[in-house]
Design a protein around this motif. Structure first.
Motif, PDB file in Angstrom:
ATOM      1  N   ALA A  45       0.829  -1.205   0.000  1.00  0.00           N
ATOM      2  CA  ALA A  45       0.000   0.000   0.000  1.00  0.00           C
ATOM      3  C   ALA A  45       0.866   1.258   0.000  1.00  0.00           C
ATOM      4  O   ALA A  45       0.526   2.264  -0.631  1.00  0.00           O
ATOM      5  N   GLU A  46       1.993   1.176   0.697  1.00  0.00           N
ATOM      6  CA  GLU A  46       2.899   2.327   0.778  1.00  0.00           C
ATOM      7  C   GLU A  46       3.702   2.507  -0.504  1.00  0.00           C
ATOM      8  O   GLU A  46       3.979   3.640  -0.921  1.00  0.00           O
ATOM      9  N   GLU A  47       4.079   1.394  -1.147  1.00  0.00           N
ATOM     10  CA  GLU A  47       4.882   1.445  -2.372  1.00  0.00           C
ATOM     11  C   GLU A  47       4.228   0.573  -3.445  1.00  0.00           C
ATOM     12  O   GLU A  47       4.724  -0.514  -3.772  1.00  0.00           O
ATOM     13  N   PRO A  48       3.098   1.016  -3.988  1.00  0.00           N
ATOM     14  CA  PRO A  48       2.334   0.182  -4.930  1.00  0.00           C
ATOM     15  C   PRO A  48       3.074  -0.136  -6.231  1.00  0.00           C
ATOM     16  O   PRO A  48       2.694  -1.075  -6.933  1.00  0.00           O
ATOM     17  N   ARG A  49       4.116   0.613  -6.547  1.00  0.00           N
ATOM     18  CA  ARG A  49       4.877   0.356  -7.771  1.00  0.00           C
ATOM     19  C   ARG A  49       6.054  -0.594  -7.545  1.00  0.00           C
ATOM     20  O   ARG A  49       6.789  -0.905  -8.483  1.00  0.00           O
ATOM     21  N   SER A  50       6.236  -1.049  -6.330  1.00  0.00           N
ATOM     22  CA  SER A  50       7.368  -1.923  -6.008  1.00  0.00           C
ATOM     23  C   SER A  50       7.106  -3.345  -6.505  1.00  0.00           C
ATOM     24  O   SER A  50       6.172  -4.011  -6.041  1.00  0.00           O
ATOM     25  N   ALA A  51       7.945  -3.804  -7.420  1.00  0.00           N
ATOM     26  CA  ALA A  51       7.812  -5.179  -7.915  1.00  0.00           C
ATOM     27  C   ALA A  51       8.114  -6.184  -6.800  1.00  0.00           C
ATOM     28  O   ALA A  51       7.477  -7.231  -6.706  1.00  0.00           O
ATOM     29  N   ALA A  52       9.078  -5.855  -5.943  1.00  0.00           N
ATOM     30  CA  ALA A  52       9.420  -6.753  -4.833  1.00  0.00           C
ATOM     31  C   ALA A  52       8.236  -6.907  -3.877  1.00  0.00           C
ATOM     32  O   ALA A  52       7.952  -8.013  -3.398  1.00  0.00           O
ATOM     33  N   ALA A  53       7.545  -5.807  -3.597  1.00  0.00           N
ATOM     34  CA  ALA A  53       6.372  -5.874  -2.724  1.00  0.00           C
ATOM     35  C   ALA A  53       5.282  -6.727  -3.369  1.00  0.00           C
ATOM     36  O   ALA A  53       4.587  -7.491  -2.687  1.00  0.00           O
ATOM     37  N   ARG A  54       5.136  -6.609  -4.673  1.00  0.00           N
ATOM     38  CA  ARG A  54       4.126  -7.404  -5.380  1.00  0.00           C
ATOM     39  C   ARG A  54       4.487  -8.891  -5.322  1.00  0.00           C
ATOM     40  O   ARG A  54       3.611  -9.741  -5.115  1.00  0.00           O
ATOM     41  N   VAL A  55       5.755  -9.213  -5.472  1.00  0.00           N
ATOM     42  CA  VAL A  55       6.185 -10.611  -5.386  1.00  0.00           C
ATOM     43  C   VAL A  55       5.987 -11.144  -3.965  1.00  0.00           C
ATOM     44  O   VAL A  55       5.511 -12.267  -3.774  1.00  0.00           O
ATOM     45  N   MET A  56       6.327 -10.338  -2.974  1.00  0.00           N
ATOM     46  CA  MET A  56       6.126 -10.790  -1.597  1.00  0.00           C
ATOM     47  C   MET A  56       4.642 -10.957  -1.280  1.00  0.00           C
ATOM     48  O   MET A  56       4.258 -11.857  -0.522  1.00  0.00           O
ATOM     49  N   HIS A  57       3.813 -10.103  -1.840  1.00  0.00           N
ATOM     50  CA  HIS A  57       2.368 -10.263  -1.642  1.00  0.00           C
ATOM     51  C   HIS A  57       1.902 -11.599  -2.213  1.00  0.00           C
ATOM     52  O   HIS A  57       1.100 -12.311  -1.590  1.00  0.00           O
ATOM     53  N   ALA A  58       2.422 -11.966  -3.381  1.00  0.00           N
ATOM     54  CA  ALA A  58       2.080 -13.263  -3.969  1.00  0.00           C
ATOM     55  C   ALA A  58       2.562 -14.394  -3.063  1.00  0.00           C
ATOM     56  O   ALA A  58       1.833 -15.365  -2.810  1.00  0.00           O
ATOM     57  N   ARG A  59       3.775 -14.275  -2.573  1.00  0.00           N
ATOM     58  CA  ARG A  59       4.321 -15.289  -1.676  1.00  0.00           C
ATOM     59  C   ARG A  59       3.409 -15.503  -0.456  1.00  0.00           C
ATOM     60  O   ARG A  59       3.105 -16.633  -0.075  1.00  0.00           O
ATOM     61  N   VAL A  60       2.996 -14.405   0.151  1.00  0.00           N
ATOM     62  CA  VAL A  60       2.190 -14.484   1.371  1.00  0.00           C
ATOM     63  C   VAL A  60       0.828 -15.100   1.088  1.00  0.00           C
ATOM     64  O   VAL A  60       0.340 -15.949   1.847  1.00  0.00           O
ATOM     65  N   THR A  61       0.188 -14.682  -0.005  1.00  0.00           N
ATOM     66  CA  THR A  61      -1.136 -15.238  -0.316  1.00  0.00           C
ATOM     67  C   THR A  61      -1.051 -16.733  -0.620  1.00  0.00           C
ATOM     68  O   THR A  61      -1.945 -17.497  -0.252  1.00  0.00           O
ATOM     69  N   VAL A  62       0.024 -17.162  -1.261  1.00  0.00           N
ATOM     70  CA  VAL A  62       0.211 -18.586  -1.534  1.00  0.00           C
ATOM     71  C   VAL A  62       0.431 -19.345  -0.225  1.00  0.00           C
ATOM     72  O   VAL A  62      -0.139 -20.417  -0.012  1.00  0.00           O
ATOM     73  N   GLU A  63       1.251 -18.803   0.643  1.00  0.00           N
ATOM     74  CA  GLU A  63       1.505 -19.447   1.941  1.00  0.00           C
ATOM     75  C   GLU A  63       0.194 -19.630   2.714  1.00  0.00           C
ATOM     76  O   GLU A  63      -0.062 -20.688   3.291  1.00  0.00           O
TER      77      GLU A  63
END
Length: 335
Positions: free
Chosen positions: A69-87
């Motif tokens: 939410a703080e850095e919506p353009r961050s590709a790393a944040a997007r990848v980590m979001h995917a990681r968390v939702t999969v977990e």
């Protein structure tokens, strides 16, 4: 410190000090250390490992969502979001919890978004491979593609190919594929797993962690035999068991960058060499772990696999035996 005073340390980050710091900050709801760590991670293998560990820590909080939410353009944040939702989806599926299907759908969407945001990153495709084990009946087309070779099974080969394209022979990608084999309703047999790991290892270069894969299948066989310790011992002293251990030692351990070795792989190799009575050969593997260890596969040597104290006790006995073998005069390397 005397050998009898040694006590191993369990930590998902192992010797990766920067990852331990970021994980600790993550547990307190802070994400800056995670962001800075991932920014400094240039190697795909290390990136894969670090994002996996961080996701396991972050799955119980909204910290990654706050970063995104703080850095919506961050590709790393997007990848980590995917990681968390999969977990979260995998945990919900394993626990048979309500809402698991919805979490699966959200995770799938998150993986696709991450793949779009970071097209060169293997992790979104590895995440999709992790989700494939939830499709036990292989209902989705992408989970029943024709295999690339004989004696293999229909499965998510396209997803594996996408991960391979970005990081050839990625360790986690092939372990996720192995988990898919175990989860299949229509087969999921150990012979299929054996065929897969032999196929994977046969094409992997020297130093690749894929050469350790056969040791994981052996441990899975023992697990399915309900921890029968006699069966466990007999499996390792067979010609095939000893060959798998020796090959992993020579083709992976001796050739890999020490900094890139997985702690879990080291534990599986040390366990295999100890089980096949190659005590002196196992000694340098134990030393390579430093003060760290993992409860698997040692827990399968106990009557209560869920008890970490039992796994630690077996590990310590094996470690002591193998380190002592180095100093025994006139002994062959295999003990």
């Amino acid at each position: 410190m005397a050998p009898t005073d040694f006590r191993p340390v369990y930590h998902p980050a192992g010797p990766d000090h920067a990852l331990r710091v970021a994980s600790q900050d993550l547990r307190t709801g802070r994400w800056l250390s995670m962001r800075d760590l991932l920014r400094s991670t240039r190697d795909w293998a290390l990136w894969t490992q670090r994002t996996q560990v961080l996701a396991a820590v972050a799955a119980g909080s909204d910290t990654v969502q706050a970063w995104l939410a703080e850095e919506p353009r961050s590709a790393a944040a997007r990848v980590m979001h995917a990681r968390v939702t999969v977990e979260r989806a995998v945990r919900a599926h394993r626990g048979g919890r309500p809402g698991a299907q919805q979490l699966w759908h959200e995770a799938w969407e998150g993986c696709r978004a991450a793949a779009h945001a970071s097209p060169d990153d293997p992790v979104p495709w590895i995440c999709l491979l992790a989700l494939s084990q939830l499709d036990e009946g292989q209902r989705l087309d992408e989970h029943r593609m024709l295999p690339p070779g004989p004696m293999l099974f229909p499965g998510p080969w396209g997803l594996l190919a996408e991960a391979d394209k970005r990081d050839p022979f990625n360790r986690e990608a092939y372990h996720r594929m192995l988990q898919f084999v175990y989860a299949r309703q229509s087969g999921g047999t150990l012979p299929e797993a054996v065929n897969f790991v032999q196929w994977a290892a046969s094409s992997a270069p020297e130093g690749s962690p894929l050469h350790v894969l056969p040791l994981y299948v052996r441990v899975e066989r023992y697990r399915r035999e309900n921890g029968n310790e006699k069966a466990l011992d007999l499996h390792w002293v067979t010609e095939d068991g000893e060959r798998d251990a020796r090959r992993a030692l020579a083709v992976w351990f001796a050739r890999a960058d020490p900094a890139a070795r997985s702690l879990l792989d080291l534990n599986h190799l040390a366990h295999a060499l100890w089980g096949s009575l190659r005590f002196a050969d196992a000694a340098p593997v134990f030393r390579a772990m430093g003060p760290y260890y993992t409860s698997a596969p040692w827990s399968h040597r106990t009557r209560t696999p869920q008890d970490p104290a039992g796994a630690e006790d077996v590990f310590l006995r094996a470690r002591g035996r193998c380190l002592a073998a180095e100093h025994e005069p006139g002994r062959a390397p295999h003990g």
